[in-house]
Design a protein around this motif. Structure first.
Motif, PDB file in Angstrom:
ATOM      1  N   ILE A   1       0.834  -1.201   0.000  1.00 19.40           N
ATOM      2  CA  ILE A   1       0.000   0.000   0.000  1.00 19.40           C
ATOM      3  C   ILE A   1       0.872   1.256   0.000  1.00 19.40           C
ATOM      4  CG2 ILE A   1      -1.814   1.266   1.222  1.00 19.40           C
ATOM      5  CD1 ILE A   1      -2.581  -1.454   2.528  1.00 19.40           C
ATOM      6  N   TYR A   2       1.795   1.342   0.961  1.00 17.29           N
ATOM      7  CA  TYR A   2       2.687   2.497   1.044  1.00 17.29           C
ATOM      8  C   TYR A   2       4.099   2.018   1.314  1.00 17.29           C
ATOM      9  CZ  TYR A   2       5.199   6.586   2.601  1.00 17.29           C
ATOM     10  OH  TYR A   2       6.144   7.570   2.715  1.00 17.29           O
ATOM     11  N   GLN A   3       5.050   2.700   0.677  1.00 19.06           N
ATOM     12  CA  GLN A   3       6.446   2.384   0.932  1.00 19.06           C
ATOM     13  C   GLN A   3       7.297   3.636   0.777  1.00 19.06           C
ATOM     14  OE1 GLN A   3       8.037  -0.709  -1.561  1.00 19.06           O
ATOM     15  NE2 GLN A   3       9.770  -1.113  -0.221  1.00 19.06           N
ATOM     16  N   GLN A   4       8.170   3.872   1.739  1.00 18.63           N
ATOM     17  CA  GLN A   4       9.139   4.954   1.606  1.00 18.63           C
ATOM     18  C   GLN A   4      10.239   4.463   0.681  1.00 18.63           C
ATOM     19  OE1 GLN A   4      10.444   6.995   5.207  1.00 18.63           O
ATOM     20  NE2 GLN A   4      12.470   7.301   4.280  1.00 18.63           N
ATOM     21  N   SER A   5      10.223   4.962  -0.522  1.00 17.67           N
ATOM     22  CA  SER A   5      11.080   4.429  -1.581  1.00 17.67           C
ATOM     23  C   SER A   5      12.226   5.357  -1.949  1.00 17.67           C
ATOM     24  CB  SER A   5      10.231   4.203  -2.839  1.00 17.67           C
ATOM     25  OG  SER A   5       9.599   5.417  -3.211  1.00 17.67           O
ATOM     26  N   GLY A   6      12.088   6.635  -1.571  1.00 15.99           N
ATOM     27  CA  GLY A   6      12.996   7.645  -2.098  1.00 15.99           C
ATOM     28  C   GLY A   6      12.457   8.182  -3.416  1.00 15.99           C
ATOM     29  N   THR A   7      12.793   9.434  -3.708  1.00 14.57           N
ATOM     30  CA  THR A   7      12.302  10.092  -4.925  1.00 14.57           C
ATOM     31  C   THR A   7      13.467  10.632  -5.729  1.00 14.57           C
ATOM     32  OG1 THR A   7      10.293  10.798  -3.778  1.00 14.57           O
ATOM     33  CG2 THR A   7      10.823  11.926  -5.824  1.00 14.57           C
ATOM     34  N   LEU A   8      13.436  10.377  -7.039  1.00 17.64           N
ATOM     35  CA  LEU A   8      14.376  10.986  -7.968  1.00 17.64           C
ATOM     36  C   LEU A   8      13.645  12.079  -8.744  1.00 17.64           C
ATOM     37  CD1 LEU A   8      16.044   7.800  -9.536  1.00 17.64           C
ATOM     38  CD2 LEU A   8      16.797   9.097  -7.536  1.00 17.64           C
ATOM     39  N   LEU A   9      14.239  13.251  -8.817  1.00 17.86           N
ATOM     40  CA  LEU A   9      13.672  14.349  -9.591  1.00 17.86           C
ATOM     41  C   LEU A   9      14.594  14.622 -10.764  1.00 17.86           C
ATOM     42  CD1 LEU A   9      11.263  16.462  -9.325  1.00 17.86           C
ATOM     43  CD2 LEU A   9      13.044  18.061  -8.632  1.00 17.86           C
ATOM     44  N   LEU A  10      14.098  14.411 -11.986  1.00 19.16           N
ATOM     45  CA  LEU A  10      14.912  14.595 -13.189  1.00 19.16           C
ATOM     46  C   LEU A  10      14.593  15.932 -13.831  1.00 19.16           C
ATOM     47  CD1 LEU A  10      14.848  11.437 -12.688  1.00 19.16           C
ATOM     48  CD2 LEU A  10      15.422  11.238 -15.106  1.00 19.16           C
ATOM     49  N   ARG A  11      15.601  16.803 -13.885  1.00 15.75           N
ATOM     50  CA  ARG A  11      15.463  18.133 -14.455  1.00 15.75           C
ATOM     51  C   ARG A  11      16.799  18.511 -15.101  1.00 15.75           C
ATOM     52  NH1 ARG A  11      11.070  16.966 -13.174  1.00 15.75           N
ATOM     53  NH2 ARG A  11       9.476  18.148 -12.050  1.00 15.75           N
ATOM     54  N   PRO A  12      16.830  19.569 -15.916  1.00 15.34           N
ATOM     55  CA  PRO A  12      18.113  20.056 -16.422  1.00 15.34           C
ATOM     56  C   PRO A  12      19.056  20.391 -15.260  1.00 15.34           C
ATOM     57  CG  PRO A  12      16.314  21.070 -17.614  1.00 15.34           C
ATOM     58  CD  PRO A  12      15.693  20.298 -16.498  1.00 15.34           C
ATOM     59  N   LYS A  13      20.347  20.261 -15.508  1.00 14.49           N
ATOM     60  CA  LYS A  13      21.332  20.335 -14.435  1.00 14.49           C
ATOM     61  C   LYS A  13      21.270  21.642 -13.653  1.00 14.49           C
ATOM     62  CE  LYS A  13      25.965  18.557 -13.688  1.00 14.49           C
ATOM     63  NZ  LYS A  13      27.177  18.002 -14.361  1.00 14.49           N
ATOM     64  N   GLU A  14      21.061  22.772 -14.348  1.00 13.44           N
ATOM     65  CA  GLU A  14      21.044  24.056 -13.639  1.00 13.44           C
ATOM     66  C   GLU A  14      19.834  24.150 -12.697  1.00 13.44           C
ATOM     67  OE1 GLU A  14      19.211  24.564 -17.745  1.00 13.44           O
ATOM     68  OE2 GLU A  14      20.994  23.612 -16.870  1.00 13.44           O
ATOM     69  N   GLN A  15      18.717  23.533 -13.082  1.00 14.87           N
ATOM     70  CA  GLN A  15      17.540  23.530 -12.205  1.00 14.87           C
ATOM     71  C   GLN A  15      17.764  22.655 -10.972  1.00 14.87           C
ATOM     72  OE1 GLN A  15      13.765  22.765 -14.129  1.00 14.87           O
ATOM     73  NE2 GLN A  15      14.355  23.908 -15.969  1.00 14.87           N
ATOM     74  N   LEU A  16      18.502  21.579 -11.146  1.00  9.10           N
ATOM     75  CA  LEU A  16      18.751  20.683 -10.020  1.00  9.10           C
ATOM     76  C   LEU A  16      19.548  21.378  -8.916  1.00  9.10           C
ATOM     77  CD1 LEU A  16      19.590  17.333 -11.866  1.00  9.10           C
ATOM     78  CD2 LEU A  16      17.458  17.961 -10.709  1.00  9.10           C
ATOM     79  N   THR A  17      20.459  22.238  -9.292  1.00  3.90           N
ATOM     80  CA  THR A  17      21.235  22.976  -8.283  1.00  3.90           C
ATOM     81  C   THR A  17      20.321  23.882  -7.467  1.00  3.90           C
ATOM     82  OG1 THR A  17      23.145  22.956  -9.778  1.00  3.90           O
ATOM     83  CG2 THR A  17      23.205  24.494  -7.940  1.00  3.90           C
ATOM     84  N   GLU A  18      19.404  24.557  -8.146  1.00  6.44           N
ATOM     85  CA  GLU A  18      18.435  25.400  -7.434  1.00  6.44           C
ATOM     86  C   GLU A  18      17.556  24.558  -6.512  1.00  6.44           C
ATOM     87  OE1 GLU A  18      16.098  27.659 -10.157  1.00  6.44           O
ATOM     88  OE2 GLU A  18      17.824  28.349 -11.325  1.00  6.44           O
ATOM     89  N   LEU A  19      17.122  23.396  -6.994  1.00  4.42           N
ATOM     90  CA  LEU A  19      16.243  22.536  -6.198  1.00  4.42           C
ATOM     91  C   LEU A  19      16.974  21.938  -4.997  1.00  4.42           C
ATOM     92  CD1 LEU A  19      14.324  20.800  -9.103  1.00  4.42           C
ATOM     93  CD2 LEU A  19      13.303  22.220  -7.320  1.00  4.42           C
ATOM     94  N   PHE A  20      18.255  21.693  -5.147  1.00  6.84           N
ATOM     95  CA  PHE A  20      19.056  21.212  -4.022  1.00  6.84           C
ATOM     96  C   PHE A  20      19.070  22.256  -2.906  1.00  6.84           C
ATOM     97  CE2 PHE A  20      22.997  20.848  -1.644  1.00  6.84           C
ATOM     98  CZ  PHE A  20      23.033  19.497  -1.329  1.00  6.84           C
TER      99      PHE A  20
END
Length: 368
Positions: A81-100
């Motif tokens: 039903i539910y599992q803590q799996s971890g999440t991957l967010l795929l975006r262009p590299k410059e956006q990932l730095t902002e999201l970090f």
């Protein structure tokens, strides 16, 4: 003992029913589930990286995600039903730095986010071999919820508690009286949690509701990835998310269709839309997309500002709707807050939303 009716057996209604004090209330739940969003849904519980500007919505989603450990314990939610799996967010590299940077800031008030990592393309593929090498942001606290499995579990628990289920479409005669089939029943409190149907339910009482229905389709692939239950979920850049579940079940979705709101037919256009986007990220698209699959189709409820609302409409009516595509994160917590209000009299939700009058008005108010 007061009599309570819940109209709508989706994620809010079913959670609410299970948290109500059975010593105080005799509970009847009315549910005609055709097109129900929750039973058609499966999704990612990972709100911390959202860039939505609505601070009240984010506070609700953040606290909704933090509520899951209690939910798991109270309702015995296993990994199907539910599992803590971890999440991957795929975006262009410059956006990932902002999201970090955003994730690090938000972790101060939301430790549930867990560890935060910027991954190289090769590391992303190691985490989720279905993907081709692409940079990603990983947060360990993200999870996945199967809406259909959640409802099945909560219905079982509710039936054990003696809650009565009536599978019929209803109409409100007034604020305390429900018509279903050829019968009528009077209740001390009625809670309307029927998603986009709230507009129809309140119309006979002279209310206008800011709601629109939106169709959503997702694809469920049955693959040979027997270790899929150990994989993280992936929020792809675009409309589709990739959500691995146990026993080789891989979900891809979902669409947001405003013009086909009540049409529950499966469409090849949805398959093309979702798979065309996913192909940009998959290491071997045909290995996944050629496997047997089926659709899940439902209708969500949206408000004009994309925010949910819930609370006491008048002396006898409570309402909740407008969850949109974040319903799996916010819905259980809203159900709990409403139940706690009925059990204790404490309405602890002002910080999460605008006033109800923003979304529901009586017709005479609109004309004046």
């Amino acid at each position: 003992m007061k009599k309570i009716a819940i109209v709508g057996g989706g994620i809010i209604g079913m959670t609410l029913a299970n948290y109500l004090d059975q010593k105080k209330y005799q509970v009847t739940l009315f549910d005609e589930p055709t097109g129900q969003a929750t039973s058609a849904s499966a999704g990612i519980i990972s709100p911390w990286l959202s860039k939505r500007r609505n601070k009240q919505w984010y506070r609700l989603a953040k606290d909704g995600a933090a509520f899951f450990p209690k939910l798991i314990q109270d309702f015995q939610l296993d990994e199907t039903i539910y599992q803590q799996s971890g999440t991957l967010l795929l975006r262009p590299k410059e956006q990932l730095t902002e999201l970090f940077t955003l994730a690090e800031e938000r972790k101060k008030e939301a430790p549930e986010i867990g560890t935060i990592e910027l991954l190289s393309g090769e590391q992303t593929q190691q985490e989720l071999p279905l993907l081709k090498p692409s940079p990603a942001l990983k947060v360990s606290g993200g999870g996945r919820l199967d809406g259909k499995a959640y409802l099945i579990q909560l219905r079982k628990l509710a039936e054990q508690k003696g809650i009565e289920f009536i599978g019929q479409r209803v109409q409100l005669i007034d604020a305390t009286t429900i018509n279903y089939g050829e019968k009528e029943a009077v209740f001390d409190q009625i809670i309307l949690t029927g998603g986009p149907h709230l507009k129809r339910l309140l119309a006979p009482l002279g209310y206008q509701v800011d709601l629109r229905p939106q169709k959503g389709q997702l694809l469920v692939f049955q693959t040979a990835y027997q270790t899929s239950g150990a994989l993280p979920v992936a929020m792809l850049d675009g409309e589709a998310d990739l959500i691995p579940f146990l026993d080789g079940k891989i979900l891809l979705g979902a669409t947001h269709e405003n013009d086909a709101a009540w049409d529950l037919r499966e469409t090849p256009e949805a398959f093309k839309q979702l798979t065309d986007n996913a192909r940009n990220f998959l290491a071997d698209p045909e290995k996944l997309l050629s496997t047997p699959f089926h659709y899940r189709v439902g209708t969500r409820a949206y408000t004009s500002d994309f925010a949910p609302f819930f609370g006491q409409l008048n002396d006898h009516l409570l309402v909740a709707s407008g969850l949109g595509s974040s319903g799996l994160t916010t819905g259980p917590y809203i159900g709990y807050l409403l139940a706690n209000y009925l059990n204790t009299g404490q309405a602890n939700w002002q910080e999460y939303q605008k006033e109800l009058i923003t979304y529901i008005q009586q017709e005479k108010t609109l004309e004046s």
